[in-house]
Design a protein around this motif. Structure first.
Motif, PDB file in Angstrom:
ATOM      1  N   TRP A 199     -23.976 -22.628 -23.879  1.00 39.60           N
ATOM      2  CA  TRP A 199     -25.340 -22.201 -23.538  1.00 39.60           C
ATOM      3  C   TRP A 199     -25.551 -22.061 -22.027  1.00 39.60           C
ATOM      4  O   TRP A 199     -26.411 -21.272 -21.586  1.00 39.60           O
ATOM      5  CB  TRP A 199     -26.369 -23.178 -24.138  1.00 39.60           C
ATOM      6  N   THR A 201     -24.087 -20.456 -19.964  1.00 40.24           N
ATOM      7  CA  THR A 201     -23.956 -19.054 -19.530  1.00 40.24           C
ATOM      8  C   THR A 201     -25.297 -18.321 -19.691  1.00 40.24           C
ATOM      9  O   THR A 201     -25.484 -17.255 -19.130  1.00 40.24           O
ATOM     10  CB  THR A 201     -22.876 -18.314 -20.355  1.00 40.24           C
ATOM     11  N   HIS A 202     -26.219 -18.879 -20.515  1.00 46.60           N
ATOM     12  CA  HIS A 202     -27.540 -18.248 -20.689  1.00 46.60           C
ATOM     13  C   HIS A 202     -28.610 -18.852 -19.781  1.00 46.60           C
ATOM     14  O   HIS A 202     -29.749 -18.411 -19.794  1.00 46.60           O
ATOM     15  CB  HIS A 202     -28.034 -18.409 -22.133  1.00 46.60           C
ATOM     16  N   GLN A 204     -29.265 -18.729 -16.723  1.00 44.63           N
ATOM     17  CA  GLN A 204     -29.965 -17.931 -15.708  1.00 44.63           C
ATOM     18  C   GLN A 204     -31.058 -17.035 -16.304  1.00 44.63           C
ATOM     19  O   GLN A 204     -31.958 -16.619 -15.575  1.00 44.63           O
ATOM     20  CB  GLN A 204     -28.990 -17.137 -14.873  1.00 44.63           C
ATOM     21  N   VAL A 205     -31.019 -16.767 -17.621  1.00 45.30           N
ATOM     22  CA  VAL A 205     -32.122 -15.977 -18.192  1.00 45.30           C
ATOM     23  C   VAL A 205     -33.189 -16.877 -18.815  1.00 45.30           C
ATOM     24  O   VAL A 205     -34.207 -16.388 -19.314  1.00 45.30           O
ATOM     25  CB  VAL A 205     -31.628 -14.931 -19.236  1.00 45.30           C
ATOM     26  N   TYR A 206     -32.972 -18.196 -18.789  1.00 42.66           N
ATOM     27  CA  TYR A 206     -33.949 -19.126 -19.387  1.00 42.66           C
ATOM     28  C   TYR A 206     -35.368 -18.931 -18.822  1.00 42.66           C
ATOM     29  O   TYR A 206     -36.322 -18.886 -19.593  1.00 42.66           O
ATOM     30  CB  TYR A 206     -33.452 -20.564 -19.196  1.00 42.66           C
ATOM     31  N   MET A 209     -36.741 -15.869 -20.521  1.00 42.72           N
ATOM     32  CA  MET A 209     -36.580 -15.702 -21.971  1.00 42.72           C
ATOM     33  C   MET A 209     -37.026 -16.901 -22.815  1.00 42.72           C
ATOM     34  O   MET A 209     -37.051 -16.795 -24.033  1.00 42.72           O
ATOM     35  CB  MET A 209     -35.104 -15.424 -22.302  1.00 42.72           C
ATOM     36  N   HIS A 210     -37.344 -18.042 -22.186  1.00 43.76           N
ATOM     37  CA  HIS A 210     -37.506 -19.226 -23.037  1.00 43.76           C
ATOM     38  C   HIS A 210     -38.729 -19.163 -23.943  1.00 43.76           C
ATOM     39  O   HIS A 210     -38.824 -19.918 -24.905  1.00 43.76           O
ATOM     40  CB  HIS A 210     -37.479 -20.525 -22.208  1.00 43.76           C
ATOM     41  N   ARG A 217     -33.506 -17.926 -27.092  1.00 41.84           N
ATOM     42  CA  ARG A 217     -32.603 -18.223 -25.982  1.00 41.84           C
ATOM     43  C   ARG A 217     -32.776 -19.629 -25.402  1.00 41.84           C
ATOM     44  O   ARG A 217     -32.262 -19.925 -24.336  1.00 41.84           O
ATOM     45  CB  ARG A 217     -32.799 -17.193 -24.869  1.00 41.84           C
ATOM     46  N   THR A 218     -33.528 -20.502 -26.083  1.00 41.57           N
ATOM     47  CA  THR A 218     -33.591 -21.873 -25.568  1.00 41.57           C
ATOM     48  C   THR A 218     -32.290 -22.582 -25.972  1.00 41.57           C
ATOM     49  O   THR A 218     -31.500 -22.054 -26.755  1.00 41.57           O
ATOM     50  CB  THR A 218     -34.826 -22.626 -26.107  1.00 41.57           C
ATOM     51  N   SER A 219     -32.082 -23.785 -25.470  1.00 44.44           N
ATOM     52  CA  SER A 219     -30.759 -24.415 -25.619  1.00 44.44           C
ATOM     53  C   SER A 219     -30.482 -24.914 -27.034  1.00 44.44           C
ATOM     54  O   SER A 219     -29.325 -25.086 -27.410  1.00 44.44           O
ATOM     55  CB  SER A 219     -30.651 -25.599 -24.654  1.00 44.44           C
TER      56      SER A 219
END
Ligand SMILES: Cc1cc2nc3c(=O)[nH]c(=O)nc-3n(C[C@H](O)[C@H](O)[C@H](O)COP(=O)(O)OP(=O)(O)OC[C@H]3O[C@@H](n4cnc5c(N)ncnc54)[C@H](O)[C@@H]3O)c2cc1C
Length: 427
Positions: A199, A201-202, A204-206, A209-210, A217-219
């Motif tokens: 996760w 890797t995602h 930076q868009v959190y 996008m969260h 896209r949350t963890s």
């Protein structure tokens, strides 16, 4: 010290586990144990998840030369029984926050003292230990998030603990103390660490996008954090300084915030936190049932409730919308909603669940207790294409775009399969 016992509760990991690390450093032999406590009932999904966590913990300990003693009964009674049988000089446990956990700690401390066994609690359930940050002016805890967040950011966090390389059990422990496991491979510390690495890797868009319901896209680390398969302190260290970390750290801070609230106010699950607040509710059983089953006739609310039923998890934005709809639109008691969430959520957690429910219901820590979320506006903002609703409400799967959010505009064919809205003031 020759032998030390470690009582695991909800710190089911070997990495950054201060109680385990300190015991492995101090004693030649360590007896790690977990006691299934019948007075802590959990729904089926959470029980399965726990079994997976224990299986993974047992194999992590076995790889280090140890194993996990697993017993059923009163944890205090069983811990003392094991400690006496192995001649342990001490018992270590992670300090926890709920009224039940704290009374267990007090009972264990008293029983240890009667048996001349040393008893020590260690941090590990939160990033910053509850009670360690206090507002100026002498309050027991922070009642409002923003000043807590400032103090939390400025606080110095404890050092991380390495996982012990070796755990040595005393010789000849009874075979009946150990279980063979076939747990859920998606649960436990190994799965948590894999999920975190993937996760990151995602991250930076959190920030953008969260809140996007369909993007998901949350963890999804919350069940692992609840059972302690992942140390929140380590999670904070792993994200700190990376692009996108700030809002994620803020969410972890909310977690710490509610833990210190529960620590100071153990009745959080049943009593309104805010003194003098209006805390009387309508007895609307049919409405509560429709809400629980995801048949309120408000698509975004029903999508969230059905995600919960299907997955034992719900997106944070949907939790806010569904909880607000139950309490502020239908006028139903936050305790009924909180109990339903608590039964079904894999991450069901007294501090986070009831703290958030009280925040939404206006009986808790929100500085604007009368706010309510308009489900339609929330849907248009956080599910602009209607994808989240179509994913979880199959009756509406053929309604295109954001038209799916407006129940009164549905074509007659959809109206026949889908209920009319219970509360109409959602426009
Ligand atoms: C009505 C309601 C009930 C809730 N009940 C629970 C619960 O029982 N258990 C639970 O862990 N969370 C609960 N939350 C908080 C939040 O919804 C979940 O923690 C989050 O959705 C978990 O998804 P994630 O791990 O992908 O979160 P991410 O966005 O990836 O956040 C990372 C971590 O931060 C913590 N966190 C995030 N948001 C919050 C928050 N608002 N409050 C406290 N901690 C937070 C969680 O531990 C989460 O895993 C509730 C929120 C609401 C509005």
């Amino acid at each position: 010290m020759n032998v030390a016992a470690v009582l695991f509760t909800r710190d089911l990991r070997v990495h950054d586990n201060p109680a385990l690390s300190a015991s492995a450093r101090a004693a030649e032999h360590v007896v790690p144990m977990f006691v299934h406590d019948p007075s802590l009932p959990a729904g089926e999904a959470r029980r399965r998840f726990l079994a997976g966590c224990l299986a993974d913990l047992a194999s992590a300990l076995q790889r280090r030369g140890g194993d996990l003693v697993e017993l059923h009964g009163d944890p205090v009674h069983e811990a003392i029984r094991v400690a006496k049988a192995v001649g342990a000089a001490g018992i270590a446990v992670a300090a926890d926050v709920s009224g039940y956990a704290r009374s267990r700690e007090r009972r264990l401390a008293a029983a240890c003292s009667a048996e001349r066994i040393a008893f020590r609690t260690f941090p590990g359930v939160t990033v910053v230990p509850p009670g360690s940050l206090r507002p100026g002016g002498g309050g027991s805890h922070y009642k409002v998030f923003t000043p807590f967040h400032r103090a939390w950011q400025a606080a110095s966090w404890r050092d991380l603990c390495e996982a012990p390389r070796r755990i040595s059990l005393p010789a000849d422990l009874p075979k009946s103390w150990f279980r063979s496991h076939s747990g859920d491979g998606a649960a436990g510390e190994s799965a948590a660490r894999e999920r975190l690495s993937a996760w990151l890797t995602h991250l930076q868009v959190y920030p953008q996008m969260h809140d996007d319901l369909a993007a998901d896209r949350t963890s999804r680390l919350s069940p692992y954090l609840h059972f302690g398969c992942l140390s929140p302190r380590e999670l904070a260290a792993r994200v700190d300084g990376r692009p996108g970390a700030e809002p994620l750290l803020r969410q972890l801070c909310w977690r710490d915030f509610y833990h210190q609230v529960l620590f100071a106010f153990p009745q959080l699950r049943r009593r309104a936190y805010r003194p003098g607040v209006e805390d009387s509710w309508r007895d609307e059983r049919d409405a509560l049932e429709a809400w629980r089953s995801g048949h309120t006739g408000v698509p975004i609310v029903d999508a969230g409730m059905r995600q919960l039923l299907a997955e034992g998890w719900m997106h944070n934005r949907a939790r806010l919308i569904t909880a607000s709809y139950l309490t502020k639109h239908l006028g139903v008691d936050w305790r009924a909603g909180g109990d339903h969430f608590f039964d079904l959520l894999l991450d069901g957690d007294v501090a986070n669940n009831y703290g958030n429910w009280q925040w939404v219901a206006g009986t808790g820590n929100d500085t604007r207790p009368y706010r309510r979320f308009n489900p339609l506006r929330q849907a248009e903002r956080f599910d602009p294409e209607g994808e989240y609703v179509r994913r979880y409400v199959p009756e509406l799967a053929d309604i295109p775009g954001k038209a799916v959010h407006e129940p009164w505009k549905l074509p007659p064919s959809a109206r026949r399969r889908y209920p009319a809205p219970l509360a109409l003031d959602v426009r």
